[in-house]
Design an enzyme around this catalytic site. Structure first.
Site, PDB file in Angstrom:
ATOM      1  N   ARG A   1      31.640  25.522  41.565  1.00 34.36           N
ATOM      2  CA  ARG A   1      31.597  26.126  40.230  1.00 34.36           C
ATOM      3  C   ARG A   1      31.411  25.122  39.098  1.00 34.36           C
ATOM      4  NH1 ARG A   1      30.306  31.264  41.273  1.00 34.36           N
ATOM      5  NH2 ARG A   1      31.681  32.165  42.843  1.00 34.36           N
TER       6      ARG A   1
ATOM      7  N   ARG B   1      28.656  31.247  54.341  1.00 33.94           N
ATOM      8  CA  ARG B   1      30.003  31.225  53.750  1.00 33.94           C
ATOM      9  C   ARG B   1      31.079  31.494  54.804  1.00 33.94           C
ATOM     10  NH1 ARG B   1      29.640  35.655  49.344  1.00 33.94           N
ATOM     11  NH2 ARG B   1      31.749  34.900  48.789  1.00 33.94           N
TER      12      ARG B   1
ATOM     13  N   LYS C   1      39.450  36.448  52.487  1.00 35.33           N
ATOM     14  CA  LYS C   1      38.506  37.461  52.014  1.00 35.33           C
ATOM     15  C   LYS C   1      37.352  37.578  53.008  1.00 35.33           C
ATOM     16  CE  LYS C   1      35.888  34.290  48.981  1.00 35.33           C
ATOM     17  NZ  LYS C   1      35.596  33.900  47.609  1.00 35.33           N
ATOM     18  N   HIS C   2      36.674  38.707  53.049  1.00 34.90           N
ATOM     19  CA  HIS C   2      36.746  39.907  52.226  1.00 34.90           C
ATOM     20  C   HIS C   2      37.254  41.015  53.138  1.00 34.90           C
ATOM     21  CE1 HIS C   2      33.541  37.249  50.732  1.00 34.90           C
ATOM     22  NE2 HIS C   2      33.828  37.683  49.519  1.00 34.90           N
TER      23      HIS C   2
ATOM     24  N   HIS D   1      27.450  42.912  45.890  1.00 35.47           N
ATOM     25  CA  HIS D   1      27.163  42.684  44.473  1.00 35.47           C
ATOM     26  C   HIS D   1      26.156  43.717  43.948  1.00 35.47           C
ATOM     27  CE1 HIS D   1      28.709  38.713  45.677  1.00 35.47           C
ATOM     28  NE2 HIS D   1      29.067  38.592  44.409  1.00 35.47           N
TER      29      HIS D   1
ATOM     30  N   ASP E   1      38.149  42.355  45.015  1.00 36.05           N
ATOM     31  CA  ASP E   1      36.966  41.548  44.726  1.00 36.05           C
ATOM     32  C   ASP E   1      36.565  41.859  43.285  1.00 36.05           C
ATOM     33  OD1 ASP E   1      34.821  39.832  45.045  1.00 36.05           O
ATOM     34  OD2 ASP E   1      34.115  40.759  46.905  1.00 36.05           O
TER      35      ASP E   1
END
Length: 1019
Positions: A157, A217, A247-248, A260, A334
């Protein structure tokens, strides 16, 4: 090395600075159990005190706490809160540190007006985020939870921070303790930046290769491997006081759509879900998991309500996660702005549904004001009980207490960058990347490549830059010709042209870059690339395919002789892969997923054969920051015009930990020094060339140290040189003159070169190059030798007293003659055959202009007295030049990396890359102190112990040895510290009279830093 481009269509445990958590209680017993005072909330796992922090993952799992004890701080805070303040605690808003002041004020207003419970930071930088964190915390009565979605660390990030390997890359690592250390290091960095929650690890089992959103991921498709890695990551975070979230939930691994953008459907039966997808969650909950993040999925096997996201289902969140699986930690949604959940209704309605379903915290919610109004109304209308709100808030407050928010202090920005980018962290990142490199196929044990049986080697780059890190690594170990397509091959003509260029090569290494993580368009692999590799396989060559990306890309290529999957791209992966190919390290990774006929879990362990590899200093107990001080000294030398440029290499314990180039080949030049730059090694030739040959002949009992030199060179009989021995030559005590200028001056009259000896053009009569455009007769070699035989000795030589030490080039010319007489081969050919070629030292050679352009050779002096030109690519020493550039005392050219490899072989007692070049005791014998008065070994220089040396540190051990070169070089080996130090420069440019390198003691100061950087190893 050459590079050709073909146009498509044409032709350490988590850091030494573990942040101390303020924890009430004392350690009792062993492991992580603590005795807590009444009311101390342990949530699910207690934060360790520094004394309790282990250097490796605890073997015994942390016992989860099933019932959250009362907590006075949390209870007291809850008792003072209004309903609106309680509702605000259920929100974690998105925050950014790369936006405008207007947006910062808006976020600050939301915190003040709606009593927001926390923030999840996304893009920005660490300094800016720290400042905003302090600002936002000051705006809130109740300390804010600060979270980050940092699956592979802060670098996911934030700029200026470390990005660790992706989780699928970690899935290829056999050693779970490395993943634990990564989790702990990420946790340490989070604590340093004021972060309390990391929304990691991804716990999904990626059973669907076409998964567009999880894929890389995930830790992979093996449920046991995913669970083990997720637990290791979780413990690393939580043992440093950071809340981990799995997660998830209940599992996003077998989807073909992205939540998304839409609502993915997971069609597994309840039995399949419990056996596979829920397996890692169950293991983590049984251990010490503190947080779970619910995915926005449609899972009809659990709740068949049409189009209902699992994050909104009480059957998923309450019945399955909390009741059936017994989870008692924090439950997060989420991001609530994702279309997979918003299709269920208006934002405020969806947010309320998520809370009713059993979630504690809404991440990234939209319509904050409207949601708060709706929740308040639901409580007032008794649609939602205030007790439900209180339970959630109390759980949140207890978690905040566990994370240390009851004693909140501002985030310090002092040394923030350094604290987030420690050498230990960089080392760990490299370790993980190296450990993930997987040898998938190794037909006939082709790897590691053995020189010179591989024949000519070429590399071909697909989808990457020509001078990649990978290519540079290959060049360190062998002479490799590099080729590349300027764009993906798209025509048969471009492929055929490349195949034609590769025809002379027996071994071809193919590097595939640009592999994408998305399964769309075959992960970026083009049909032309696939076709090229398949046609190359059919050429009956040895082929090594290296994939710098997802292991799913394996399925697009045919069966090469060897296949290495690095799992992702980057300098560390490229370096490690190159080292695996040549045996500087072994491949130890496994397949995290299945591809072609290779099942998940498959991985071949290749052999490490003792080649010099690369690491960061902390890997070998050296300090990066200390070692970096070398940079300043090197730049000082350039600024003082002690030398135009230099190469410096430091290796320890078989790993190069410092490898840098400074300046240019000349002053104020655009030609910057690189690792390809070759330097005139001058007298380093004595030990890197002639001495190596003498040691080998000594091993073979073809040369004896105490035998008279005249035994091997009969022409010395009945001369003043008939009685001294080989040992005398090596110790420089034969009485030979140190230098005899008349040798080359015999060919010059009144400052003009004699036409009998020289010609400006090469022909059958003048075939020996002295310099470009300057040639002499081959017979000059015999004349020079005759002149050496006739030279006087230094004073009266009394054999009974032994002549005092006088350093002499002539003695090593005689040693050269011994090698050539005994072997029947020229010195350069003999050394290439016995050492340089089999060791892959393509940049250690005599007369470099035979193979390399002048631009790759650093010039030496302007020779106005003899050759009338700037010397570049031919030896600076006049006597060596006169005989054609090959002499026992000078003439060798090289770079620091190749020299380091040769000296590493000496350090390893003659062993290198699986071959014993010298007998184990030989280097020890020759490097042992033989002449205490003059600090000499046999051929080697030794430390004088006075501390006054201009090139050797007084910290060098008595067992160390090395040599210098007139042109500005020093090489030094310390067996006790396992250090190899190389410094190369052209300090004689443009004049040999420049002695600043010694007067400023630049090499000595750099050598001092090398020793100062060594960290004592713990007992």
């Amino acid at each position: 090395m050459k590079t050709v481009r073909i146009k498509s269509g044409t032709l350490a445990f988590y850091g030494t600075a573990l942040l101390i958590l303020t924890v009430i209680g004392s350690v009792i017993g062993t492991g992580w159990k603590k005795s807590m005072p009444a009311g101390r909330d342990s949530l699910l796992v207690q934060a360790p005190s520094p004394a309790a922090a282990p250097a490796r993952p605890v073997k015994r799992p942390v016992s989860p706490v099933r019932v959250l004890p009362d907590n006075p701080w949390a209870d007291s805070i809850l008792a003072t809160m209004t309903l609106d303040e309680k509702i605000g605690q259920l929100f974690m808003l998105a925050a950014f540190s790369n936006r405008s002041e207007t947006e910062y004020r808006a976020t600050e207003k939301l915190i003040r007006d709606y009593h927001i419970g926390g923030l999840i930071f996304f893009q920005g930088g660490p300094g800016r985020q720290a400042a905003l964190t302090n600002r936002y915390q000051a705006a809130s009565r109740i300390p804010l939870f600060i979270g980050i979605d940092g699956e592979w660390g802060l670098g996911m990030r934030l700029d200026s921070t470390i990005a660790f390997p992706y989780q699928m890359t970690l899935g290829a690592v056999r050693d779970d303790s490395l993943v634990y250390r990564m989790g702990a290091e990420i946790g340490r960095q989070c604590r340093r930046l004021g972060i309390h929650i990391n929304f990691a690890p991804v716990t999904d089992i990626n059973s669907n290769p076409q998964n567009p959103v999880i894929g890389f991921r995930s830790f992979g498709e093996i449920r046991e491997n995913v669970a083990a890695k997720a637990i290791a990551y979780m413990k690393g975070l939580q043992h440093t006081g950071i809340i981990a979230t799995a997660k998830h939930f209940p599992g996003h691994g077998d989807s073909e759509s992205d939540s998304h953008h839409t609502l993915p459907v997971i069609r597994h039966s309840p039995e399949k879900l419990r056996d596979t997808d829920l397996y890692p969650y169950r293991k983590m909950i049984a251990d010490s998991l503190m947080g779970v993040l619910n995915g926005h999925l449609y899972v009809p096997g659990i709740d068949s309500t049409p189009s209902l996201a699992s994050s909104l289902s009480d059957k998923v969140v309450t019945d399955l996660l909390k009741k059936e699986m017994g989870f008692r930690g924090l439950v997060f949604t989420d991001a609530m702005n994702m279309k997979g959940v918003l299709r269920s209704g208006k934002a405020q309605e969806v947010n309320l549904k998520a809370l009713i379903a059993g979630n504690d915290v809404l991440l990234y919610p939209e319509s904050i004001k409207e949601t708060i109004q709706l929740i308040r109304s639901a409580v007032q209308r008794k649609v939602v009980s205030e007790k439900m709100i209180d339970d959630k808030v109390l759980r949140i407050l207890k978690a905040k207490y566990w994370a240390g928010l009851h004693q909140l202090s501002p985030v310090s920005t002092d040394h923030l960058y350094e604290d987030l980018n420690t050498g230990e962290a960089q080392y760990l990142k490299r370790e993980l990347s190296e450990a993930s490199v997987t040898a998938v196929r190794n037909l006939g044990n082709l790897l590691p490549l053995q020189l010179p049986s591989t024949g000519p080697i070429a590399s071909v780059t697909l989808g990457g830059h020509t001078r990649s890190t990978f290519q540079k690594v290959l060049d360190r170990y062998a002479f490799v010709s590099h080729f590349a397509f300027s764009s993906p091959p798209s025509t048969a003509e471009s492929i055929q042209e490349m195949l034609r260029l590769l025809a002379p090569y027996r071994t071809v290494v193919i590097a595939v870059h640009g592999i994408t993580s998305s399964p769309d368009k075959n992960h970026g692999i083009t049909p032309g690339e696939t076709d090229f590799v398949r046609q190359l396989i059919a050429q009956n060559k040895k082929t090594v395919l290296c994939l710098f990306g997802t292991p799913y890309s394996i399925r697009y290529f045919g069966l090469t002789d060897a296949l290495i999957c690095a799992n992702q791209d980057g300098n560390s992966a490229q370096e490690a892969t190159g080292e695996v190919i040549f045996g500087a390290r072994s491949a130890s990774g496994i397949m995290p997923v299945s591809a072609l006929s290779y099942n998940a879990g498959h991985g071949i362990r290749t052999q490490a054969v003792g080649r010099l590899g690369y690491a960061i200093p902390e890997n070998v107990n050296m300090n990066s920051r200390t070692l970096s001080r070398i940079d300043q000294v090197a730049r000082e030398g350039i600024a003082a015009k002690a030398f135009p440029g230099c190469q410096i290499v430091v290796a320890r314990k078989g790993k190069i930990v410092y490898d840098k180039n400074f300046g240019g080949t000349v002053y104020k030049s655009q030609e910057k020094v690189s690792e390809e730059t070759l330097y005139d090694l001058a007298s380093v030739t004595k030990v890197a060339g002639t001495l190596q040959g003498i040691m080998l002949l000594y091993d073979q009992k073809l040369v004896e140290l105490d035998q008279k030199v005249s035994y091997y060179l009969p022409e010395l009989n009945e001369t003043n040189k008939q009685d001294f021995t080989v040992r005398d030559l090596l110790l420089h005590r034969a009485g030979l003159l140190s230098w005899y200028p008349p040798l080359w001056e015999k060919t010059v009259s009144n400052g003009v070169t004699h036409s009998y000896y020289y010609s400006q053009a090469a022909d059958s009569l003048y075939s020996v190059q002295v310099a470009p455009g300057f040639y002499t007769r081959p017979a000059i070699r015999d004349s020079v030798w005759k002149w050496i035989v006739q030279t006087p000795l230094h004073g009266n030589r009394d054999r009974s007293r032994q002549t005092a030490y006088t350093y002499s080039d002539l003695g090593f010319v005689m040693l050269q003659k011994i090698i050539e007489r005994v072997t029947g081969k020229p010195l350069d050919s003999y050394l290439e055959e016995q050492f340089y070629i089999p060791m892959g030292l393509s940049r250690l050679l005599f007369n470099p202009l035979r193979y390399f352009p002048p631009e790759q050779v650093a010039p030496t002096a302007q020779d106005n007295k003899y050759r009338g030109q700037l010397i570049r690519g031919t030896v600076h020493d006049q006597m060596a030049a006169l005989v054609g550039g090959v002499s026992g005392h000078a003439g060798l050219f090289g770079n620091a990396i190749n020299l380091a490899s040769l000296l590493q072989m000496n350090l390893q007692k003659g062993s290198y890359a699986g071959r014993q070049y010298l007998q184990p005791g030989t280097v020890t014998l020759f490097s042992r102190l033989q002449d205490e008065a003059y600090h000499r070994g046999l051929g080697w220089d030794k430390p004088n112990g006075s501390g006054n040396s201009s090139y050797v540190s007084p910290m060098a051990s008595a067992a160390s040895y090395g040599h210098t070169g007139f042109t500005g070089n020093v090489v030094w080996v310390d067996p006790e510290k396992e250090i190899v130090f190389i410094f190369l420069s052209n300090r004689v440019y443009p004049s040999a009279d420049n002695n600043s390198i010694n007067s400023l003691k630049l090499r000595r100061r750099i050598h001092d830093i090398v020793y100062e950087s060594v960290v004592p190893e713990s007992m």
